[in-house]
Enzyme design. Structure first.
Site, PDB file in Angstrom:
ATOM      1  CG  ASP A   1      81.536  21.265  51.447  1.00 11.34           C
ATOM      2  OD1 ASP A   1      81.668  21.301  50.286  1.00 11.34           O
ATOM      3  OD2 ASP A   1      80.631  21.259  52.118  1.00 11.34           O
TER       4      ASP A   1
ATOM      5  CE  LYS B   1      76.310  25.592  46.370  1.00 13.38           C
ATOM      6  NZ  LYS B   1      74.851  25.762  46.318  1.00 13.38           N
TER       7      LYS B   1
ATOM      8  CE1 TYR C   1      73.186  24.863  54.834  1.00 15.64           C
ATOM      9  CE2 TYR C   1      74.257  24.737  52.550  1.00 15.64           C
ATOM     10  CZ  TYR C   1      72.972  24.291  53.281  1.00 15.64           C
ATOM     11  OH  TYR C   1      71.902  23.748  53.136  1.00 15.64           O
TER      12      TYR C   1
HETATM   13  C1  LIG Z   1      79.993  24.279  51.093  1.00 17.80           C
HETATM   14  C2  LIG Z   1      78.676  23.640  50.735  1.00 17.80           C
HETATM   15  N1  LIG Z   1      78.749  22.473  51.146  1.00 17.80           N
HETATM   16  C3  LIG Z   1      77.382  21.463  51.002  1.00 17.80           C
HETATM   17  C4  LIG Z   1      76.430  22.265  50.356  1.00 17.80           C
HETATM   18  C5  LIG Z   1      74.885  21.602  50.022  1.00 17.80           C
HETATM   19  O1  LIG Z   1      74.735  21.187  48.625  1.00 17.80           O
HETATM   20  P1  LIG Z   1      73.314  20.887  48.246  1.00 17.80           P
HETATM   21  O2  LIG Z   1      72.580  22.160  48.234  1.00 17.80           O
HETATM   22  O3  LIG Z   1      73.646  20.583  46.511  1.00 17.80           O
HETATM   23  O4  LIG Z   1      72.707  19.858  48.825  1.00 17.80           O
HETATM   24  C6  LIG Z   1      76.144  23.568  49.837  1.00 17.80           C
HETATM   25  C7  LIG Z   1      75.168  24.304  49.214  1.00 17.80           C
HETATM   26  O5  LIG Z   1      75.068  25.367  49.211  1.00 17.80           O
HETATM   27  C8  LIG Z   1      77.534  24.220  50.029  1.00 17.80           C
HETATM   28  O6  LIG Z   1      77.491  25.705  49.861  1.00 17.80           O
END
Ligand SMILES: Cc1ncc(COP(=O)(O)O)c(C=O)c1O
Length: 421
Positions: free
Chosen positions: A232, A259, A149
């Site tokens: 990520d 986060k 994700y």
């Molecule tokens: C690994 C990862 N990347 C990207 C995102 C996207 O972040 P945002 O919800 O701040 O757009 C998330 C959100 O849960 C995530 O867990």
């Protein structure tokens, strides 16, 4: 009384807010992951570990806005930093010292990040890391993993409604943990490949740690193919002061963060090799444009700095110990109760799976997540799919209570199927 009836009886104000919301918001909701049938509890306030809903029910919160509130709700140091910043102004069409300080703190913690830029969300962070990789390599193709994700922009949501089919040709999905399958998926396309993006510990995909050697394999593969490696770490950054790359000892070219780096406020970042990030250097002709009204917002930056200052080595040791305690207690209960379930845990992150195959809990339309609903009724908040995160404010007793509540829920789920909402 049925489970759903019981929930409805305890949450009449949430129910009426949800019904009111359906007149303004499609399905009554503005965020896919906070909807769960029959309707979610509406939050009134949060303090430390505890969230209170509009009906006065309290929940020990082991989700922390999907892993972002690592210090719990309204931590005094974060509130003080935010209050001080808000009094000085909430946003400017000018940079601030606070954003420079947060950038320095992140570089100190993550040596692979030589230069970075701030965004408002993790989605933008992965979108711009990908853009940086494409601009730097001059190649179009991106590889990501199954069960990953990376937010909600088109490329990482290819194959879902509303994203043109043509986008699917620009991204290839790789099998997690399967070097031979990865080589096969990339065969014949290596010269097009700009980057491999992955969560070094998968979050939404089930709190999955890499097998020994897997990240090293990907590092060598990216180098061999002339592509960049993007970690990520928007969730995995919470497992150590320098994130998963510190724990596993593999250095990516680019990293995305979000986060916890903003202590509960909307701010994220992407960064890495200075030669790659130089494409954003506005002092040179042809720089890649990176606008954003709220990039580096000083309120988020102040909250992030205050949060990171609380997270010393002792805090991570404690979070690791709490995570291990939860996993051990829950695993023993699962064995003792003879239920078919399993728990995955990495640091303070956990995921409960059900059934022989270890599936996440279903969050289908109109069907309540049984685990989530049972835990709400027991006074705990985790993600409907069974994932959660332990904050620093949790005690050993809180964690034991959560393990026992999940154990009770698992037993009930196997014996008493929930009815449709
Ligand atoms: C690994 C990862 N990347 C990207 C995102 C996207 O972040 P945002 O919800 O701040 O757009 C998330 C959100 O849960 C995530 O867990």
């Amino acid at each position: 009384m049925s489970l759903v009836d019981d929930y409805r009886a305890r949450t009449p104000r949430s129910r009426s807010l949800f019904e009111r919301a359906t007149a303004s918001l499609p399905g009554g909701s503005t965020r896919t992951t906070v909807y769960s049938a029959p309707y979610p509890p509406y939050a009134a306030s949060g303090s430390g570990l505890v969230v209170t809903d509009v009906d006065g029910n309290t929940y020990r919160d082991f989700l922390g806005n999907y892993t972002s509130l690592i210090l719990g709700h309204a931590h005094p140091a974060v509130v003080a930093a935010v209050e001080a910043q808000v009094r000085r102004g909430s946003a400017f069409a000018a940079p601030t010292e606070t954003e420079v300080e947060l950038a320095e703190e992140l570089r100190r913690r993550v040596p692979s990040i030589e230069h970075l830029r701030f965004t408002s969300s993790g989605t933008e962070a992965t979108m711009f890391a990908i853009r940086a990789a494409r601009a730097f390599t001059g190649r179009p193709l991106i590889a990501k993993f199954d069960h990953s994700y990376h937010g909600t922009h088109d490329l990482v949501m290819a194959g879902t409604p509303g994203v043109p089919d043509a986008i699917s040709g620009l991204i290839v999905e790789l099998p997690w943990g399967d070097p031979a399958g990865i080589e096969a998926a990339l065969r014949g396309r290596a010269s097009e490949l700009a980057a491999i993006i992955l969560e070094p510990v998968q979050g939404a995909g089930g709190v999955r740690a890499p097998e020994p050697g897997f990240l090293e394999f990907l590092r060598a593969l990216a180098d061999r193919l002339g592509a960049l490696l993007i970690f990520d770490e928007i969730i995995s950054f919470r497992i150590a002061p320098g994130g998963a790359q510190e724990v596993f000892g593999v250095r990516p070219d680019l990293t995305t963060l979000g986060k916890i780096i903003a202590g509960g406020y909307p701010l994220a970042a992407f960064g890495g090799r200075a030669d790659v990030m130089a494409i954003f250097d506005a002092r040179q002709d042809g720089a890649v444009s990176h606008g954003g009204t709220f990039n580096g917002n000083p309120v988020g930056a102040a909250a992030g700095l205050a949060t990171l200052r609380e997270l010393d080595a002792g805090a991570y040791r404690r979070l690791d110990a709490l995570g291990a305690r939860l996993a051990q207690r829950l695993a023993s209960r699962i064995t003792a109760d003879g239920v078919t379930a399993r728990v995955a845990q990495v640091g303070s992150l956990f995921q409960v799976f059900r059934g022989e195959a270890g599936a996440a809990f279903a969050v289908g339309a109109g069907q309540p997540s049984e685990l989530y609903l049972r835990l709400l009724l027991d006074g705990f908040l985790i993600a409907p799919r069974g994932m959660g995160a332990i904050p620093t404010v949790a005690t050993d007793q809180d964690v034991d209570d959560l393990a026992d509540a999940i154990g009770r829920a698992l037993v009930a789920i196997e014996k008493v199927p929930v009815e449709a909402a």
